[in-house]
Design an enzyme around this catalytic site. Structure first.
Site, PDB file in Angstrom:
ATOM      1  N   LYS A  23      40.647  38.537  45.444  1.00  0.00           N
ATOM      2  CA  LYS A  23      40.235  39.866  44.963  1.00  0.00           C
ATOM      3  C   LYS A  23      39.039  40.391  45.751  1.00  0.00           C
ATOM      4  O   LYS A  23      38.918  41.591  45.964  1.00  0.00           O
ATOM      5  CB  LYS A  23      39.918  39.832  43.467  1.00  0.00           C
ATOM      6  CG  LYS A  23      41.133  39.440  42.639  1.00  0.00           C
ATOM      7  CD  LYS A  23      41.485  40.433  41.574  1.00  0.00           C
ATOM      8  CE  LYS A  23      42.943  40.220  41.188  1.00  0.00           C
ATOM      9  NZ  LYS A  23      43.363  40.699  39.943  1.00  0.00           N
TER      10      LYS A  23
ATOM     11  N   LYS B 268      52.817  36.681  45.857  1.00  0.00           N
ATOM     12  CA  LYS B 268      53.100  36.764  44.421  1.00  0.00           C
ATOM     13  C   LYS B 268      53.382  38.218  44.014  1.00  0.00           C
ATOM     14  O   LYS B 268      52.711  39.128  44.494  1.00  0.00           O
ATOM     15  CB  LYS B 268      51.856  36.243  43.674  1.00  0.00           C
ATOM     16  CG  LYS B 268      51.992  36.138  42.177  1.00  0.00           C
ATOM     17  CD  LYS B 268      50.668  35.727  41.550  1.00  0.00           C
ATOM     18  CE  LYS B 268      49.808  36.931  41.266  1.00  0.00           C
ATOM     19  NZ  LYS B 268      49.371  37.123  39.895  1.00  0.00           N
TER      20      LYS B 268
ATOM     21  N   LYS C  38      50.831  43.159  39.702  1.00  0.00           N
ATOM     22  CA  LYS C  38      50.832  44.544  39.229  1.00  0.00           C
ATOM     23  C   LYS C  38      49.855  45.443  39.958  1.00  0.00           C
ATOM     24  O   LYS C  38      50.018  46.648  39.948  1.00  0.00           O
ATOM     25  CB  LYS C  38      50.626  44.609  37.720  1.00  0.00           C
ATOM     26  CG  LYS C  38      49.339  44.011  37.181  1.00  0.00           C
ATOM     27  CD  LYS C  38      49.278  44.296  35.689  1.00  0.00           C
ATOM     28  CE  LYS C  38      48.758  43.135  34.868  1.00  0.00           C
ATOM     29  NZ  LYS C  38      47.367  42.762  35.182  1.00  0.00           N
TER      30      LYS C  38
END
Ligand code: ATP
Ligand code: LTN
Length: 332
Positions: A114, A196, A199
């Site tokens: 992130k 992966k 969302k």
């Protein structure tokens, strides 16, 4: 007396829920919800570790609540709530921050991912995210935490933090175990199967959403990346795209990989992708239909989250009081 074992899990309302969140987490939550005392949370405080548009966050929080219920979690038998409604999460998180080491947080792969994706906003909350997640889990003395593969490391650090705390103050926290589904723990993107399905991914084509229309779902599956031969065979090292589709089909239909291989022997990838798409459409159809109805019923959703917060706060405050006492805070 409630003798059932306790489950805690949560999802951030940071984007629309995907087939990954459904297969890796929610589907298992439903299966476990009959036999355990379950707390299922919408972790809005975690979501703001990445910048959110306030109106979108509010809308998605309620939509996510509707989707939990639509997926089959019965709010009269389980506790469904919004993290920011129970202040004990923030309160325990602060304390656990003081028992969590800089070095161990630096090793978290979600933080590294992130931070790389949000290089203009590497804030302290993103870094200490696991202390808040540990607080979520430990407040309820959870036995099991059903999550996808990517969250395993966070449950492990939760155990380390709990162990450290218990080592100093005695048995305050139960050590939670991760519950990982055998198939579906890591659903990959349809367009880049080495990543992966996520969302908050910018590449929307690789992602299937719970609320997506059947036509859109079919279109995404028809465009799914496979490989240059025509063999439907499970080999996650060398046939990433096909193996991912097999995994999705296996979860949606309950079939084994062997059965799937023989079902598609001598048939092309076109047939296979259509079959996977159709199975997913049917899997998600009832959830989508029910969720659309529930989203319109704001009063009902409000009654669910209010009652959920009350029940959650009751359990959470018991643990928090104990912790306050142990660390030496003067009682009120
Ligand atoms: P974000 O992109 O905002 O980080 P995400 O799509 O990765 O979100 P989370 O909200 O982090 O999803 O995850 C919700 C739950 O679903 C977690 O338990 C996670 O492990 C699981 N999960 C998410 N994506 C997948 C996936 N692709 N395969 C299996 N499980 C998944
Ligand atoms: N970190 C998780 C969401 C999450 C969670 C939790 C999962 C926050 N708190 C407690 C299980 C238990 C994620 O990013 N998916």
């Amino acid at each position: 007396m409630d003798e059932k074992k306790v489950i805690f899990s949560g999802i951030q309302p940071s984007g629309d829920l995907t087939l990954g969140s459904y297969m890796g987490a929610i589907k298992n939550w439903v299966e476990l919800s009959e036999d355990y005392n379950c707390y299922y949370c919408i972790v809005d405080m975690h979501a703001i570790t990445v910048r959110q548009v306030p109106a979108d966050l509010r809308r998605r929080t309620l939509e996510q609540l509707a989707q939990y219920i639509a997926a089959g979690i019965d709010p009269t038998k389980n506790t469904i709530f919004i993290q920011s409604h129970v202040p004990a999460h923030a309160e325990l998180a602060w304390i656990l921050n003081c028992y969590t080491m800089f070095g161990e947080l630096s090793r978290m792969t979600q933080f590294k991912d992130k931070a790389a994706k949000n290089s203009d906003n590497i804030n302290a909350g993103l870094f200490t995210y696991p202390a808040l997640m540990a607080a979520d889990i430990l407040l309820y003395q959870a036995d099991l935490v059903p999550v996808g593969d990517d969250q395993r490391q966070h449950v492990e650090i939760t155990r380390d933090i709990a162990n450290r705390f218990n080592g100093i103050y005695g048995d305050v926290f139960k050590l939670p175990e991760v519950y990982n589904p055998k198939v579906g723990a890591r659903i990959m993107s349809l367009t880049s199967p080495e990543n992966k399905m996520s969302k908050s991914d910018k590449d929307k084509g690789g992602c299937i959403y719970i609320m997506q229309s059947p036509d859109d779902i079919m279109r995404c599956f028809k465009r799914a990346v496979t490989d240059s031969d025509t063999w439907v065979h499970y080999d996650p090292e060398n046939k990433k795209g096909v193996s991912n589709l097999m995994q999705i089909y296996a979860v949606a239909t309950g079939k084994s990989f062997e059965t799937i291989e023989s079902e598609f022997t001598g048939r092309g990838y076109g047939d296979f992708k259509t079959a996977v798409g159709e199975a997913v459409v049917e899997l998600l159809r009832p959830v989508r239909e029910k969720a659309s109805k529930l989203i319109a019923d704001k009063a009902y959703l409000e009654s669910v989250y209010k009652e959920g917060a009350e029940r959650a706060a009751y359990a959470a405050n018991k643990t928090l009081r104990k912790v306050y006492k142990k660390v030496g805070f003067v009682g009120k």
